[in-house]
Design a protein around this motif. Structure first.
Motif, short mmCIF file in Angstrom:
data_model
loop_
_atom_site.label_atom_id
_atom_site.label_comp_id
_atom_site.label_asym_id
_atom_site.label_seq_id
_atom_site.Cartn_x
_atom_site.Cartn_y
_atom_site.Cartn_z
N ARG A 44 4.12 0.99 -11.51
CA ARG A 44 3.63 0.32 -10.32
C ARG A 44 3.88 1.16 -9.07
O ARG A 44 3.08 1.17 -8.14
CB ARG A 44 4.27 -1.06 -10.21
CG ARG A 44 3.93 -1.95 -11.39
CD ARG A 44 4.44 -3.34 -11.26
NE ARG A 44 3.70 -4.09 -10.26
CZ ARG A 44 3.66 -5.41 -10.21
NH1 ARG A 44 4.33 -6.12 -11.10
NH2 ARG A 44 2.98 -6.03 -9.28
N ALA A 45 4.99 1.86 -9.05
CA ALA A 45 5.26 2.77 -7.93
C ALA A 45 4.19 3.85 -7.87
O ALA A 45 3.69 4.18 -6.78
CB ALA A 45 6.64 3.38 -8.07
N ALA A 46 3.83 4.40 -9.02
CA ALA A 46 2.79 5.43 -9.06
C ALA A 46 1.46 4.89 -8.56
O ALA A 46 0.70 5.59 -7.88
CB ALA A 46 2.66 5.98 -10.47
N ALA A 47 1.18 3.62 -8.89
CA ALA A 47 -0.08 3.00 -8.45
C ALA A 47 -0.09 2.83 -6.94
O ALA A 47 -1.12 3.04 -6.28
CB ALA A 47 -0.27 1.66 -9.14
N VAL A 48 1.05 2.43 -6.36
CA VAL A 48 1.13 2.29 -4.91
C VAL A 48 0.93 3.65 -4.24
O VAL A 48 0.23 3.77 -3.23
CB VAL A 48 2.48 1.66 -4.50
CG1 VAL A 48 2.67 1.71 -2.98
CG2 VAL A 48 2.55 0.22 -4.98
N VAL A 49 1.54 4.69 -4.80
CA VAL A 49 1.37 6.04 -4.25
C VAL A 49 -0.11 6.42 -4.26
O VAL A 49 -0.63 6.96 -3.26
CB VAL A 49 2.20 7.05 -5.06
CG1 VAL A 49 1.77 8.49 -4.74
CG2 VAL A 49 3.69 6.88 -4.74
N LYS A 50 -0.81 6.13 -5.34
CA LYS A 50 -2.24 6.47 -5.41
C LYS A 50 -3.04 5.71 -4.37
O LYS A 50 -3.96 6.26 -3.75
CB LYS A 50 -2.77 6.17 -6.82
CG LYS A 50 -2.34 7.17 -7.87
CD LYS A 50 -3.01 6.89 -9.21
CE LYS A 50 -2.61 7.92 -10.25
NZ LYS A 50 -3.25 7.65 -11.56
N GLU A 51 -2.70 4.44 -4.16
CA GLU A 51 -3.42 3.66 -3.15
C GLU A 51 -3.19 4.21 -1.75
O GLU A 51 -4.11 4.25 -0.93
CB GLU A 51 -2.98 2.19 -3.22
CG GLU A 51 -3.48 1.43 -4.42
CD GLU A 51 -3.18 -0.06 -4.32
OE1 GLU A 51 -3.79 -0.73 -3.47
OE2 GLU A 51 -2.31 -0.54 -5.07
N ILE A 52 -1.96 4.62 -1.48
CA ILE A 52 -1.66 5.20 -0.17
C ILE A 52 -2.42 6.51 0.01
O ILE A 52 -3.01 6.76 1.07
CB ILE A 52 -0.15 5.40 -0.01
CG1 ILE A 52 0.56 4.05 0.05
CG2 ILE A 52 0.16 6.22 1.26
CD1 ILE A 52 2.07 4.14 -0.01
N GLU A 53 -2.41 7.33 -1.01
CA GLU A 53 -3.12 8.61 -0.92
C GLU A 53 -4.62 8.41 -0.76
O GLU A 53 -5.29 9.19 -0.08
CB GLU A 53 -2.80 9.45 -2.15
CG GLU A 53 -1.35 9.95 -2.18
CD GLU A 53 -1.00 10.69 -3.45
OE1 GLU A 53 -0.02 11.47 -3.42
OE2 GLU A 53 -1.69 10.50 -4.47
N ALA A 54 -5.15 7.34 -1.36
CA ALA A 54 -6.57 7.05 -1.21
C ALA A 54 -6.93 6.69 0.23
O ALA A 54 -8.10 6.81 0.63
CB ALA A 54 -6.97 5.91 -2.15
N LEU A 55 -5.93 6.28 0.99
CA LEU A 55 -6.13 5.98 2.41
C LEU A 55 -6.05 7.24 3.27
O LEU A 55 -6.18 7.18 4.50
CB LEU A 55 -5.08 4.97 2.88
CG LEU A 55 -5.17 3.57 2.28
CD1 LEU A 55 -3.92 2.76 2.61
CD2 LEU A 55 -6.43 2.84 2.80
N GLY A 56 -5.78 8.38 2.63
CA GLY A 56 -5.70 9.63 3.35
C GLY A 56 -4.31 9.93 3.88
O GLY A 56 -4.14 10.82 4.73
N ARG A 57 -3.29 9.23 3.36
CA ARG A 57 -1.92 9.43 3.81
C ARG A 57 -1.10 10.10 2.70
O ARG A 57 -1.43 10.01 1.52
CB ARG A 57 -1.27 8.09 4.18
CG ARG A 57 -2.11 7.22 5.09
CD ARG A 57 -2.45 7.90 6.40
NE ARG A 57 -3.38 7.09 7.19
CZ ARG A 57 -3.99 7.50 8.29
NH1 ARG A 57 -3.77 8.71 8.75
NH2 ARG A 57 -4.82 6.71 8.93
#
Length: 247
Positions: A44-57
């Motif tokens: 789940r941590a990896a999924a949150v990281v991917k979502e943040i990166e998808a926002l350009g951060r």
């Protein structure tokens, strides 16, 4: 598009799920690069990281037990080192013990205090070395710290009430450096650990003035406001985001 937290770096403890994940994603949406800690929820941590990166951060996830001071200090220092700075600390990681006074054993008592009380203190102490003018420390408490409506919540309520004292003390200590310190007390919030359709959810929702659970995004919105430049004059505050639970 310029957003309120552009150029800022945040660390959210316990940011892999529930309220913590909601906060991490909202801070990223508002422009911050975000690191999170997690204990067991690596996927789940990896999924949150991917979502943040998808926002350009930029995003990082560190395994860290908030009961272990060295692990917390390392997470703070790595955030500052790997993302270049630290502007916002959100103390979210917590445990939620429930049990009658004579049923809580020493291990559960000590772990609750270690995670819920000592953890935020240690993280704030470590973060203060990195935070500059405009820095933010925001802790996540609980409506139970203000109103324990069921038996078996004494240990948890004690641990969350302690955060109010920590918040006020740190606000005085760090205010001269332009760092604000605030506490957000969520009410019942729809998460995996406390679903809005769980067996006791109806009774719990009934204690709120609005008659319903919050979403993690509701809590995250208040945290994002306190993290933003517009909240620079708010410090030492306890903000109840509880649907009127404590009214």
């Amino acid at each position: 598009m310029t957003t309120t937290l552009d150029g800022k770096v945040a660390l959210v403890t316990g940011g892999a799920r529930g309220i913590g994940a909601g906060i991490a994603l909202r801070l990223a949406t508002d422009g911050a690069d975000v690191a999170i800690t997690y204990l067991r929820s690596a996927d789940r941590a990896a999924a949150v990281v991917k979502e943040i990166e998808a926002l350009g951060r930029r995003a990082l996830a560190f395994p860290a037990d908030s009961a272990e001071p060295d692990a917390l200090r390392e997470a703070v220092d790595r955030t500052a080192a790997e993302l270049g700075r630290l502007d916002i600390l959100v103390n979210n990681a917590a445990v939620f013990p429930v049990g009658a006074l004579d049923e809580v054993d020493a291990d559960e008592r000590d772990r609750t205090i270690a995670v819920n009380v000592r953890g935020p203190y240690v993280a704030a102490q470590a973060a203060a070395r990195h935070l500059g003018d405009g820095g933010r420390i925001i802790s996540i408490g609980s409506n139970v710290g203000e109103r324990a409506v069921f038996p078996g919540l004494a240990l948890y309520a004690m641990s969350k009430t302690a955060l109010a004292g920590l918040t006020r003390g740190l606000a005085r200590e760090l205010g001269p450096r332009g760092i604000t310190v605030n506490l957000v007390n969520p009410g019942p919030t729809d998460t995996d650990a406390n679903p809005a359709h769980g067996p006791n959810a109806g009774a719990v929702a009934g204690f709120t003035a609005l008659g319903r659970y919050a979403r993690p995004a509701d809590i995250a919105a208040t945290v994002a406001h306190l993290a933003a430049p517009e909240a620079a004059y708010v410090t030492g505050a306890v903000v109840n985001v509880d649907g009127g639970f404590t009214s």
